[in-house]
Write a protein that holds these residues in place. Structure first.
Motif, PDB file in Angstrom:
ATOM      1  N   GLY A  13     -36.057-100.552   9.012  1.00 46.05           N
ATOM      2  CA  GLY A  13     -35.245-101.145  10.073  1.00 46.05           C
ATOM      3  C   GLY A  13     -33.796-100.737  10.148  1.00 46.05           C
ATOM      4  O   GLY A  13     -33.009-101.396  10.832  1.00 46.05           O
ATOM      5  N   ARG A  14     -33.420 -99.645   9.506  1.00 43.59           N
ATOM      6  CA  ARG A  14     -32.012 -99.237   9.526  1.00 43.59           C
ATOM      7  C   ARG A  14     -31.511 -99.044  10.960  1.00 43.59           C
ATOM      8  O   ARG A  14     -30.529 -99.658  11.380  1.00 43.59           O
ATOM      9  N   LEU A  15     -32.159 -98.174  11.715  1.00 46.90           N
ATOM     10  CA  LEU A  15     -31.746 -97.916  13.092  1.00 46.90           C
ATOM     11  C   LEU A  15     -32.111 -99.088  13.999  1.00 46.90           C
ATOM     12  O   LEU A  15     -31.340 -99.444  14.908  1.00 46.90           O
ATOM     13  N   THR A  16     -33.244 -99.694  13.754  1.00 46.26           N
ATOM     14  CA  THR A  16     -33.729-100.794  14.592  1.00 46.26           C
ATOM     15  C   THR A  16     -32.690-101.906  14.713  1.00 46.26           C
ATOM     16  O   THR A  16     -32.381-102.379  15.816  1.00 46.26           O
ATOM     17  N   LEU A  17     -32.163-102.322  13.576  1.00 48.79           N
ATOM     18  CA  LEU A  17     -31.198-103.413  13.565  1.00 48.79           C
ATOM     19  C   LEU A  17     -29.866-102.997  14.174  1.00 48.79           C
ATOM     20  O   LEU A  17     -29.190-103.806  14.819  1.00 48.79           O
ATOM     21  N   PRO A  21     -30.107-108.990   7.270  1.00 47.32           N
ATOM     22  CA  PRO A  21     -29.343-109.845   8.175  1.00 47.32           C
ATOM     23  C   PRO A  21     -29.668-109.538   9.631  1.00 47.32           C
ATOM     24  O   PRO A  21     -29.814-108.377  10.024  1.00 47.32           O
ATOM     25  N   ASP A  22     -29.805-110.594  10.424  1.00 43.05           N
ATOM     26  CA  ASP A  22     -30.078-110.505  11.857  1.00 43.05           C
ATOM     27  C   ASP A  22     -31.437-109.914  12.185  1.00 43.05           C
ATOM     28  O   ASP A  22     -31.682-109.481  13.323  1.00 43.05           O
ATOM     29  N   ALA A  23     -32.351-109.897  11.204  1.00 47.82           N
ATOM     30  CA  ALA A  23     -33.692-109.378  11.472  1.00 47.82           C
ATOM     31  C   ALA A  23     -34.410-110.182  12.548  1.00 47.82           C
ATOM     32  O   ALA A  23     -35.303-109.667  13.233  1.00 47.82           O
ATOM     33  N   GLY A  24     -34.015-111.426  12.725  1.00 47.57           N
ATOM     34  CA  GLY A  24     -34.636-112.269  13.742  1.00 47.57           C
ATOM     35  C   GLY A  24     -34.342-111.831  15.164  1.00 47.57           C
ATOM     36  O   GLY A  24     -34.990-112.299  16.109  1.00 47.57           O
ATOM     37  N   ARG A  25     -33.378-110.918  15.328  1.00 49.07           N
ATOM     38  CA  ARG A  25     -33.069-110.415  16.667  1.00 49.07           C
ATOM     39  C   ARG A  25     -34.069-109.358  17.122  1.00 49.07           C
ATOM     40  O   ARG A  25     -34.077-108.964  18.287  1.00 49.07           O
ATOM     41  N   VAL A  26     -34.913-108.890  16.205  1.00 50.68           N
ATOM     42  CA  VAL A  26     -35.865-107.819  16.502  1.00 50.68           C
ATOM     43  C   VAL A  26     -37.284-108.388  16.507  1.00 50.68           C
ATOM     44  O   VAL A  26     -37.620-109.254  15.703  1.00 50.68           O
ATOM     45  N   THR A  27     -38.105-107.885  17.416  1.00 51.88           N
ATOM     46  CA  THR A  27     -39.537-108.176  17.376  1.00 51.88           C
ATOM     47  C   THR A  27     -40.199-107.124  16.500  1.00 51.88           C
ATOM     48  O   THR A  27     -40.151-105.925  16.814  1.00 51.88           O
ATOM     49  N   TRP A  28     -40.781-107.541  15.390  1.00 50.65           N
ATOM     50  CA  TRP A  28     -41.417-106.620  14.448  1.00 50.65           C
ATOM     51  C   TRP A  28     -42.927-106.658  14.648  1.00 50.65           C
ATOM     52  O   TRP A  28     -43.528-107.730  14.682  1.00 50.65           O
ATOM     53  N   ALA A  54     -41.710-105.640   5.503  1.00 48.52           N
ATOM     54  CA  ALA A  54     -41.278-106.781   4.690  1.00 48.52           C
ATOM     55  C   ALA A  54     -39.816-106.636   4.303  1.00 48.52           C
ATOM     56  O   ALA A  54     -39.051-107.611   4.311  1.00 48.52           O
ATOM     57  N   VAL A  55     -39.391-105.409   3.968  1.00 48.48           N
ATOM     58  CA  VAL A  55     -37.983-105.165   3.663  1.00 48.48           C
ATOM     59  C   VAL A  55     -37.132-105.385   4.910  1.00 48.48           C
ATOM     60  O   VAL A  55     -36.079-106.031   4.862  1.00 48.48           O
ATOM     61  N   LEU A 106     -29.536-100.916  16.643  1.00 48.55           N
ATOM     62  CA  LEU A 106     -29.760-100.951  18.085  1.00 48.55           C
ATOM     63  C   LEU A 106     -29.662-102.386  18.615  1.00 48.55           C
ATOM     64  O   LEU A 106     -29.060-102.639  19.664  1.00 48.55           O
ATOM     65  N   ALA A 107     -30.240-103.324  17.872  1.00 47.67           N
ATOM     66  CA  ALA A 107     -30.164-104.727  18.288  1.00 47.67           C
ATOM     67  C   ALA A 107     -28.724-105.215  18.273  1.00 47.67           C
ATOM     68  O   ALA A 107     -28.296-105.980  19.156  1.00 47.67           O
ATOM     69  N   ALA A 108     -27.944-104.781  17.286  1.00 50.57           N
ATOM     70  CA  ALA A 108     -26.542-105.200  17.187  1.00 50.57           C
ATOM     71  C   ALA A 108     -25.714-104.687  18.357  1.00 50.57           C
ATOM     72  O   ALA A 108     -24.659-105.255  18.663  1.00 50.57           O
ATOM     73  N   ARG A 109     -26.176-103.631  19.019  1.00 55.98           N
ATOM     74  CA  ARG A 109     -25.455-103.084  20.165  1.00 55.98           C
ATOM     75  C   ARG A 109     -25.852-103.766  21.475  1.00 55.98           C
ATOM     76  O   ARG A 109     -25.431-103.354  22.547  1.00 55.98           O
ATOM     77  N   GLY A 110     -26.684-104.795  21.394  1.00 56.71           N
ATOM     78  CA  GLY A 110     -27.021-105.560  22.580  1.00 56.71           C
ATOM     79  C   GLY A 110     -28.329-105.180  23.247  1.00 56.71           C
ATOM     80  O   GLY A 110     -28.664-105.714  24.313  1.00 56.71           O
ATOM     81  N   HIS A 111     -29.087-104.278  22.634  1.00 54.74           N
ATOM     82  CA  HIS A 111     -30.381-103.915  23.191  1.00 54.74           C
ATOM     83  C   HIS A 111     -31.449-104.920  22.748  1.00 54.74           C
ATOM     84  O   HIS A 111     -31.310-105.572  21.711  1.00 54.74           O
ATOM     85  N   THR A 112     -32.500-105.028  23.531  1.00 53.29           N
ATOM     86  CA  THR A 112     -33.664-105.836  23.160  1.00 53.29           C
ATOM     87  C   THR A 112     -34.642-104.906  22.468  1.00 53.29           C
ATOM     88  O   THR A 112     -35.198-103.995  23.099  1.00 53.29           O
ATOM     89  N   VAL A 113     -34.872-105.109  21.178  1.00 51.14           N
ATOM     90  CA  VAL A 113     -35.521-104.088  20.360  1.00 51.14           C
ATOM     91  C   VAL A 113     -36.830-104.585  19.765  1.00 51.14           C
ATOM     92  O   VAL A 113     -36.919-105.704  19.259  1.00 51.14           O
ATOM     93  N   THR A 114     -37.825-103.718  19.821  1.00 48.03           N
ATOM     94  CA  THR A 114     -39.106-103.932  19.149  1.00 48.03           C
ATOM     95  C   THR A 114     -39.297-102.815  18.136  1.00 48.03           C
ATOM     96  O   THR A 114     -39.199-101.631  18.475  1.00 48.03           O
ATOM     97  N   GLY A 115     -39.548-103.183  16.879  1.00 50.36           N
ATOM     98  CA  GLY A 115     -39.815-102.210  15.825  1.00 50.36           C
ATOM     99  C   GLY A 115     -41.287-102.235  15.461  1.00 50.36           C
ATOM    100  O   GLY A 115     -41.852-103.298  15.181  1.00 50.36           O
ATOM    101  N   VAL A 116     -41.909-101.066  15.480  1.00 55.85           N
ATOM    102  CA  VAL A 116     -43.342-100.942  15.199  1.00 55.85           C
ATOM    103  C   VAL A 116     -43.545-100.015  14.007  1.00 55.85           C
ATOM    104  O   VAL A 116     -42.969 -98.920  13.964  1.00 55.85           O
TER     105      VAL A 116
END
Length: 241
Positions: free
Chosen positions: A42-46, A72-79, A66-67, A48-58
């Motif tokens: 989730g390095r890039l995923t998070l 922090p702020d992992a709840g902003r992403v749909t995993w 799990a990592v 992207l979410a911090a920049r205001g995008h709506t992000v889904t990580g697959v």
């Protein structure tokens, strides 16, 4: 990937110029619905979410996700644990495959299927951005115990000695083993195989899946193909309208 390999992956793959490139490319579509395929830990995923995008990580790897979910702020992403075939139709404005995830998709039928899934998941005109090492650069020739030797510091303070060796080069694929040696002498080996596609092969597969290539860069500073020491094929393509 085992939990310890996920931890090693985190230590070995810090934020870099490639992440800056992907972040800037996505930011060209403000407040985008972004799909990060092969999101790993989730390095890039998070970011992207911090920049205001709506992000889904697959990602199909449970240990990596799990990592990611502990950050922090992992709840902003749909995993989502899975692969591209689980994606909904026309749900995303931008899709990214970073960290050479495209090369992990080795079989040509699987690659064609992944591109078809991404075309389906993107809105008409949506962007696909991914990186793949240029086989003409022959970067694998430096994957040997001398050139690739490195030391990794894990979060608990453990220092791991690491190196990579190539075990086979055949028909556009390169197989290798990452070696990780712990202070007590225990060694962990992580084998892998990457598919090296030429620019022509990438263009053909993208066209067959319904994408138009916008541009292909050869390096993270947007150099032409073959003009950078990065040895990349960085693809920006648009889904057919």
């Amino acid at each position: 990937m085992t939990p310890i390999l996920a931890t090693i992956y985190e230590a070995e793959n810090r934020w870099g110029r490639d992440d800056d490139f992907f972040l800037a490319a996505v930011d060209e579509t403000p407040a985008a619905r972004v799909l990060d395929v092969g999101c790993g830990t989730g390095r890039l995923t998070l970011a992207l979410a911090a920049r205001g995008h709506t992000v889904t990580g697959v990602d199909p790897d449970r240990a990596s996700l799990a990592v990611a979910r502990t950050k922090p702020d992992a709840g902003r992403v749909t995993w989502i644990e899975g692969t591209s075939d689980v994606l909904p139709d026309a749900a995303y404005d931008v899709a990214v495959l970073s960290s050479h995830v495209a090369q992990e998709i080795r079989a040509e039928d699987d690659w064609a299927g992944t591109l078809a899934d991404l075309r389906r998941a993107l809105v008409p005109g949506g962007l696909l951005v991914f990186d793949s090492r240029d086989p003409a650069a022959r970067r694998w020739e430096h994957w040997n115990p001398t050139d690739s030797r490195r030391r990794l510091a894990l979060p608990d303070g453990t220092v791991v000695d690491a190196w990579t060796e190539v075990t086979e080069v055949s028909q556009g694929s390169v197989s290798f083993v990452h070696h990780y040696v712990f202070p007590d002498g225990d060694e962990l080996r992580s084998p892998g195989t990457l598919r090296f596609r030429t620019e022509a092969e990438l263009r053909t597969a993208l066209a067959a899946a319904g994408f138009t290539v916008v541009r292909i860069h050869g390096g993270w500073d947007r150099e032409p193909v073959g003009a950078s020491g990065d040895g990349e094929l960085i693809v920006i393509a648009r889904a057919a309208g």
